[in-house]
Write an enzyme that holds these catalytic residues in place. Structure first.
Site, PDB file in Angstrom:
ATOM      1  CG  ASP A 191      49.617  54.997  26.565  1.00 58.30           C
ATOM      2  OD1 ASP A 191      49.230  53.837  26.800  1.00 58.30           O
ATOM      3  OD2 ASP A 191      50.813  55.307  26.465  1.00 58.30           O
TER       4      ASP A 191
ATOM      5  CB  SER B  42      44.933  67.365  40.066  1.00 57.82           C
ATOM      6  OG  SER B  42      43.631  67.319  39.577  1.00 57.82           O
TER       7      SER B  42
ATOM      8  CG  HIS C 292      43.708  72.274  40.676  1.00 55.70           C
ATOM      9  ND1 HIS C 292      43.262  72.121  41.975  1.00 55.70           N
ATOM     10  CD2 HIS C 292      43.747  71.018  40.158  1.00 55.70           C
ATOM     11  CE1 HIS C 292      43.036  70.845  42.227  1.00 55.70           C
ATOM     12  NE2 HIS C 292      43.336  70.141  41.145  1.00 55.70           N
TER      13      HIS C 292
END
Length: 376
Positions: A322, A337, A195
């Site tokens: 997980d 991120s 992003h």
């Protein structure tokens, strides 16, 4: 020797000449026919060659597209970006020598403006700008700014707030830093974050003039809980020897740039894997690659949905399944991120956002979208 004149001899001679003309015409037609046949055969061969070459080129392009490989990374790094000018965050009040409140920059400079010059002098840092305003001597200040991609001039009368000290009442920023994750390395280039880097106050995409990525020392994790997204805790030493790459682009779906030879060397034993196209990605099991534990790990996730985002581009809705990652981080946390997402041995995307109320869930952008945007 006998020479015949007139009569039947002349008729025979005329018949003989007609026969020779006929024979010559037939030979010419035959030669033309053979030449035409040769031309058609040659043209046919040329056409076949052109088609074969086109098919070969197409097959080669398809093969290259299929075999395109990158190295998935997943390492957390320090990110430092410089803006293209001094970013205006907001305007405010200043107090003059009489104790009165004034707002000299209100409705003149706007949040999101980039100040590039002041009275004709190029502005490179926030410190330089503040010094020039403070020491202006009360003269009219002419700001050259970039607003909505267009240059404009703004005149502001400074306010004397102390003896020979002036202010205009603006909040500004000239750089930004933080932690993020490198998604992939392709040759000498990298893609990270998944992003854009936006200003925390204005929400606008930062226009960057450059920047660096640095090695980061990760010393802990603040676990995410409902309503409180966690964060990777680390320290960045902004020193030349710790630089691992340079930033040359801040775009909607990531930051991009070049890596150093040192960082490239550190990846020499890492395996490059194919890049998946969007239509190859399916709902179901996939993996996040991350170094959040201190070493490279693959953590299982579930792709629960594929849909279009507000920009009209496809993205994945993911859920961490997980137990190791849930125990360590609570799910997806700030600093993750850009973590690469892998499915069926191919790089398919990068983690981008976490749901604040559900830290185990979030979004990921397709890596094909990242790479395509960087190529434009």
């Amino acid at each position: 020797m006998c020479v015949i004149y007139g009569g039947k001899g002349e008729e025979k001679m005329e018949q003989y000449k007609k026969f020779l003309k006929y024979l010559l015409a037939v030979n010419v037609m035959f030669v033309l026919a053979v030449a035409g046949l040769g031309y058609r055969n040659e043209a046919k061969k040329q056409k076949i060659t052109e088609v074969s070459n086109n098919l070969y080129a197409q097959e080669k392009n398809n093969k290259e597209k299929i075999e395109k490989k990158v190295i998935p990374v997943g390492k957390t790094v320090g990110i430092y970006v410089n803006t293209k000018g001094i970013l205006v965050i907001d305007t405010g009040e200043v107090t003059n020598l009489e104790g009165e409140k004034e707002t000299p920059a209100k409705n003149k400079l706007m949040p999101g403006d980039y100040i590039t010059k002041l009275n004709g002098e190029k502005m490179n840092t926030k410190k330089q700008l503040i010094t020039c305003i403070t020491d202006c001597g009360g003269e009219t200040l002419i700001f050259e700014v970039v607003r909505n991609e267009k240059k404009t001039e703004v005149k502001i009368e400074p306010v004397e707030t102390g003896v020979d000290t002036y202010k205009v009442g603006i909040w500004v920023r000239d750089d930004l830093q933080g932690l993020g994750t490198i998604t992939y390395v392709e040759g000498d280039h990298f893609g990270a974050l998944g992003h854009s880097i936006n200003d925390t106050d204005t929400g606008e995409l930062l226009k960057v003039s450059g920047g660096e990525i640095y090695e980061a020392d990760i010393f802990g994790v603040e676990k995410g809980t409902a309503g409180n997204p966690g964060v990777i805790e680390g320290m960045i030493a902004y020193q030349t020897e710790n630089v691992v790459g340079s930033i040359d682009g801040n775009r909607l779906y990531g930051i991009f740039g070049q890596i150093t030879d040192k960082f490239k060397q550190s990846l020499q034993n890492e395996e490059a894997i194919p890049v998946a196209s969007i239509d190859e990605v399916k709902k179901g099991k996939a993996y996040i690659q991350s170094y959040v534990s201190g070493k490279k790990e693959l953590y299982e996730i579930d792709i629960v949905n594929i849909h279009k985002n507000e920009n009209g581009d496809k993205e994945m809705e993911i859920c961490v399944t997980d137990k190791r990652l849930i125990s360590l981080t609570g799910g997806i946390i700030q600093g993750m991120s850009g973590s690469p997402v892998i499915q069926n041995g191919k790089l398919i995307g990068a983690v981008t956002h976490v749901f604040v109320e559900e830290p185990g869930e979030g979004y990921a952008i397709f890596v094909e979208t990242m790479r395509k945007e960087n190529a434009n």
